[in-house]
Design an enzyme around this catalytic site. Structure first.
Site, PDB file in Angstrom:
ATOM      1  CG  ASP A 179       4.877 -32.140  -6.660  1.00 48.37           C
ATOM      2  OD1 ASP A 179       5.626 -33.100  -6.429  1.00 48.37           O
ATOM      3  OD2 ASP A 179       4.912 -31.478  -7.719  1.00 48.37           O
ATOM      4  CG  ASP A 195      11.208 -31.349  -8.740  1.00 51.90           C
ATOM      5  OD1 ASP A 195      12.125 -30.541  -8.954  1.00 51.90           O
ATOM      6  OD2 ASP A 195      11.317 -32.351  -7.995  1.00 51.90           O
ATOM      7  CE  LYS A 213       3.930 -36.894  -5.007  1.00 43.93           C
ATOM      8  NZ  LYS A 213       4.110 -35.556  -5.623  1.00 43.93           N
ATOM      9  CG  ASP A 244       3.599 -30.328 -11.226  1.00 41.88           C
ATOM     10  OD1 ASP A 244       4.255 -30.353 -12.283  1.00 41.88           O
ATOM     11  OD2 ASP A 244       3.912 -30.984 -10.220  1.00 41.88           O
TER      12      ASP A 244
END
Length: 271
Positions: free
Chosen positions: A9, A11, A190, A213
């Site tokens: 990922d 951010d 994803k 996250d």
């Protein structure tokens, strides 16, 4: 050493607090690509927003954008896409929402928003990617990969409930941040996109390292042979993935430092 696929990922994970790539991260991923490992950036961001990061990694990374709605190969060619049906987009655009909630849409070539939100642009300073303001009634409903609402969590919860009541299992609904409600077609996430990419590359899931996250990373982390959750992650993520390894903070190059240990790269000191 057999090749692995390293999926991250952006951010809150691969990017630092400034929403940019640190020098250590760039050096680490370039070194692993040179050793023959595959790289993939998997984000809720639009793919046009992600290309600049890929290029700084040497152009070797695949891109999964909009939480799985589009997959681009390392050459930048779209190899897979999944759009919301036009009637689903129309329904989402028509849901009641408070005036302070911003409605956004990701189409093939653009990020549309229903009104100016200058604060959002700070997240994209490193790439220069910007939205286009368009009244809701003028937003095109064809070719839409993702609809997202940005606002206070309590307000988004009401919109989420209305979307679920209207569409049931026909949508995939998740959050990339507490104030970002993200909606794609059913089955688009994803995890499904990474699974298809692994098949394309002939790499088993056991040799996939994934880093994330937030809640939109759940499916991706669940399928990876080596799942890693950031120290700064949403608390629910570690609870839902008890077998995942909790690593360092995104603002301290946690992904890069983990990868350097995992693959035995020499320690490098960066400012």
């Amino acid at each position: 050493m057999q090749p692995h696929l390293i999926v991250s990922d952006l951010d809150g994970t691969l990017l630092g607090a400034d929403h940019d790539l640190a020098a250590l991260t760039i050096d680490t991923l370039r070194a692993l690509a040179e050793e023959g490992h595959g790289l993939c950036l998997a984000s809720g961001r639009h793919h046009r927003d992600m290309v600049g990061f890929r290029d700084r990694l040497g152009g070797a990374a695949h891109i999964i954008s909009s939480n799985g709605a589009w997959t681009l190969d390392a050459a930048g060619q779209c190899v897979r896409s999944a759009h919301l049906r036009p009637e689903q987009v129309e329904m989402l655009l028509g849901l009641p929402r408070p005036s302070e909630v911003r409605l956004n849409m990701y189409r093939e070539d653009a990020w549309l928003i229903d009104d100016h939100a200058p604060g959002l642009l700070a997240l994209h300073e490193a790439t220069g990617f910007e939205y286009q303001v368009a009244p809701t009634e003028r937003m095109e409903v064809q070719g839409v990969g993702k609809v997202l609402y940005i606002g206070e969590p309590r307000l988004l919860a009401t919109i989420e409930a209305a979307a679920r009541e209207a569409a049931g299992d026909a949508l995939h609904i998740t959050y990339s941040m507490s104030h970002s409600l993200e909606i794609m077609a059913a089955g688009v996430n994803k995890g499904s996109a990474v699974s298809a990419l692994l098949d394309d590359l002939g790499i088993p899931a056991e040799r996939c390292l994934a880093f994330g996250d937030n809640l939109n990373d759940l499916e991706m982390l669940s399928l990876a042979g080596e799942a890693h959750v950031m120290a700064n992650a949403h608390p629910q993520l570690a609870q839902d993935l008890p077998g995942a390894t909790v690593i360092g903070h995104h603002a301290e190059e946690g992904v890069a430092r983990c990868l350097r240990r995992r693959f035995g790269l020499a320690d490098e000191r960066h400012g």
